[in-house]
Scaffold this active site. Sequence first.
Site, mmCIF file in Angstrom:
data_model
loop_
_atom_site.group_PDB
_atom_site.id
_atom_site.type_symbol
_atom_site.label_atom_id
_atom_site.label_comp_id
_atom_site.label_asym_id
_atom_site.label_seq_id
_atom_site.Cartn_x
_atom_site.Cartn_y
_atom_site.Cartn_z
ATOM 1 N NE ARG A 122 -2.280 1.893 3.278
ATOM 2 C CZ ARG A 122 -2.411 1.928 4.604
ATOM 3 N NH1 ARG A 122 -3.117 1.007 5.234
ATOM 4 N NH2 ARG A 122 -1.819 2.879 5.298
ATOM 5 C CG HIS B 149 -7.330 2.934 5.085
ATOM 6 N ND1 HIS B 149 -7.439 1.634 4.653
ATOM 7 C CD2 HIS B 149 -8.600 3.378 5.273
ATOM 8 C CE1 HIS B 149 -8.729 1.298 4.584
ATOM 9 N NE2 HIS B 149 -9.445 2.338 4.954
ATOM 10 C CE1 TYR C 50 -0.538 3.023 8.819
ATOM 11 C CE2 TYR C 50 -1.897 4.750 9.789
ATOM 12 C CZ TYR C 50 -1.581 3.932 8.717
ATOM 13 O OH TYR C 50 -2.281 4.037 7.559
HETATM 14 C C1 TPP Z 1 -16.875 -4.471 9.173
HETATM 15 C C2 TPP Z 1 -15.968 -3.302 9.048
HETATM 16 N N1 TPP Z 1 -15.193 -2.935 10.084
HETATM 17 C C3 TPP Z 1 -14.364 -1.881 9.970
HETATM 18 C C4 TPP Z 1 -14.297 -1.161 8.816
HETATM 19 C C5 TPP Z 1 -13.364 0.040 8.694
HETATM 20 N N2 TPP Z 1 -12.268 -0.340 7.794
HETATM 21 C C6 TPP Z 1 -12.311 -0.033 6.474
HETATM 22 S S1 TPP Z 1 -11.048 -0.670 5.644
HETATM 23 C C7 TPP Z 1 -10.366 -1.340 7.027
HETATM 24 C C8 TPP Z 1 -9.092 -2.103 6.933
HETATM 25 C C9 TPP Z 1 -9.187 -3.203 5.916
HETATM 26 O O1 TPP Z 1 -7.953 -3.820 5.807
HETATM 27 P P1 TPP Z 1 -7.675 -4.931 4.740
HETATM 28 O O2 TPP Z 1 -8.790 -5.900 4.721
HETATM 29 O O3 TPP Z 1 -6.321 -5.478 4.978
HETATM 30 O O4 TPP Z 1 -7.759 -4.161 3.344
HETATM 31 P P2 TPP Z 1 -6.811 -2.989 2.827
HETATM 32 O O5 TPP Z 1 -7.516 -1.711 3.111
HETATM 33 O O6 TPP Z 1 -5.505 -3.096 3.564
HETATM 34 O O7 TPP Z 1 -6.633 -3.231 1.384
HETATM 35 C C10 TPP Z 1 -11.147 -1.044 8.137
HETATM 36 C C11 TPP Z 1 -10.822 -1.459 9.530
HETATM 37 C C12 TPP Z 1 -15.155 -1.556 7.763
HETATM 38 N N3 TPP Z 1 -15.187 -0.917 6.600
HETATM 39 N N4 TPP Z 1 -15.966 -2.636 7.903
#
Ligand code: TPP
Lengths: 328, 364
Positions: free
Chosen positions: B245, B249, B258
């Site tokens: 990434r 985010h 972080y």
């Molecule tokens: C059920 C839920 N909990 C929390 C969130 C907030 N949230 C959005 S993206 C994310 C992290 C997702 O990480 P990952 O699955 O590794 O995908 P990445 O963004 O790293 O591609 C979080 C905690 C959400 N969208 N849905």
Amino acid sequence: MAVKTYIEAIREALWQAMERDPGVFVLGEDVGRRGGVFRATAGLLERFGERRVVDTPLAESAIVGVAIGAAAYGLRPVAEIQFADFIYPATNQIVNEAAKIRYRSNGAWSVPLVIRAPYGGGVHGALYHSQSVEKAFTGHPGLRVVTPSNPYDAKGLLLAAIFSDDPVLFLEHKKLYRLAKGEVPEDFYTVPLDRARTVREGDDVTVIAYGLMVPYALEAAERLAREEGIEATVLDLVTLYPLDRAAIVEAARRTGKVLIVHEDNGEGGVGGEVAAVIAETALFDLDAPIRRLTGPDVPAMPYSPPLEAWFMPSVERIAAAMRELARF
Amino acid sequence: MDHRAAGLTDAEAIRMYRTMLLARRLDERQWLLNRAGKLPFVISCQGHEAAQVGAGFALKPGVDFVLPYYRDLALVLALGVTSEAVMLAAFARADDPASGGRQMPNHFSDRRLRIFTQSSPTGTQIPHAVGFAWAARYTGEPFVAFVSFGDGTSNQGDFHEGLNFAGVFRLPVIAFVENNRYAISVPLERQIASPDVASRAQSYGMAGVKVDGRDPFAVYRVVREARERALAGEGGTLIEADVMRLTPHSSDDDDRTYRSREEVEALRQADPVARVRAYLLEQALLDAAALEALEAEVAAEVDRATAAAEAAPLPDPATAMRHVYAEAPERPGASTDRWGGAGGKGPEGWTEPAPAGGGTDGGR
Ligand SMILES: Cc1ncc(C[n+]2csc(CCOP(=O)(O)OP(=O)(O)O)c2C)c(N)n1
Ligand SMILES: [Mg+2]
């Protein structure tokens, strides 16, 4: 016309829907070989095979989530949640997914799926086999929540739900499964998903109820008519979301005295919304404060018989509340 | 990296690079527009492009059902979503084909391309993909369901419930984990106790495959193989692509809180877009002049898409009550309108009922 039980009417609807449309299939826990723990799907596996009568792993979110994908493809899944009490693991799929898919895709996608869930108490089911879950699932535009109070509606509403292009949560009261008997036409017919039904007419007091509380309210009304000359209108809500507002207002205006009855807890329940509809639209037609008779505000229904009886609204309590209102 | 070994022509390798580059430039443009106050929100694919394009080229657009997640800009471009559609969503315009401006950007949907609408709660799309795969099995239509998500999301219950369901029924599902080692700020070590995500496939009775997500050709190959296995009735595959990434985010995040700048700088040195560009040069598929021309062409496309989207009308609040419930009348018995009703032949090993005898008897 044959007299059938509520559960037979449901089974007949499933059977006829599957006969009529090769895209209709049922899935859930123990729906296949066992024919459902309440026998709602008995005989379907033998007639329609494993492709259309699917014993799934024990995983409610997957049951609903998989049904969503299949429905978006164009099939018409009927998912069974074994007891409504166990629907909560699927809440996100129901409320955040099924209910919102048409809206969030601006009409491009839809999920014509039905989730059947046996609910309600008075069956010695204790906290986790007696719940009325409707208040958690009403108030989510995009999702319909309906519940029949008799075998005729059970069949016609379920057929309407299966052939509707919207997701429908179809709540079946467990105590009605074998208690409720009535005439059910053999033919295919539907009962509208968005209409309440006036099941008794009278000018002294209006009772608004749904599910098991409808036959209870009718019995109370008959008793009061016979013994005390009090004549009640009884409105069966049938649809808990969205509500049939026009029918509610009309029923309230007819007598000016409204008793709302449900088994679900009072605070936060469907009755509050019904009362608000009446207050907004027909306040000055009322001759008494709106009254609610509901399950008490404890977390769920206890097991021991006197505790269960304490929780359940009964014919006697409904009659007493109606009498008080009529005399107001 | 070797596109020929993966079964790709030179022209396909160039198209894959072009798609990666377009995704990167569209993404970068959205950040600029966000910082200029024109877009409220951006979420990026930067660092994931190679994996996404590899997967997208291995799928059959309009045949396979695809359930992407918010990072999958390069994936959906590979499937045929246009730059203008992407920008219409970014600007929340009425003609945004994904949602008419109702959803946040990167919540892709395109019915014609069989890209299913997604929500924001992570992982909910996994059981949906299994449901589409169920429909493939049910109707006999030959397609696979491809679903992607992040490493953090592999901890959701829907991941387990969905893949277990797919495994039990050997359904044609490809689950594609884009492992960037972060879920917002929480690193992989706090997400999973297993050495990787792919090994979880064992619990679901499906193949688990790890692949270098910076190599689009390697990803293409494993996704194509997974697709062939799925179509042959051999069940699903869980693929884990190592990606990075490169951005925070989202535009609302500040990753300086972080992760170190050194860490991000090291990732930039390994940028998959630069890597594939170097490969094309080295293999003499394109020379420097051709690469420059490609840059210019992509930049012009991004400009056009941006201008068109910015000029497009916003949605009218008078339409906001639409599409809550079905607007067309109910059509009993019409599901076959939507899926053809062909199929009806159960897969091998399933008991099918004897031919229908007599009418309905209510199932008693
Ligand atoms: C059920 C839920 N909990 C929390 C969130 C907030 N949230 C959005 S993206 C994310 C992290 C997702 O990480 P990952 O699955 O590794 O995908 P990445 O963004 O790293 O591609 C979080 C905690 C959400 N969208 N849905
Ligand atoms: Mg991640």
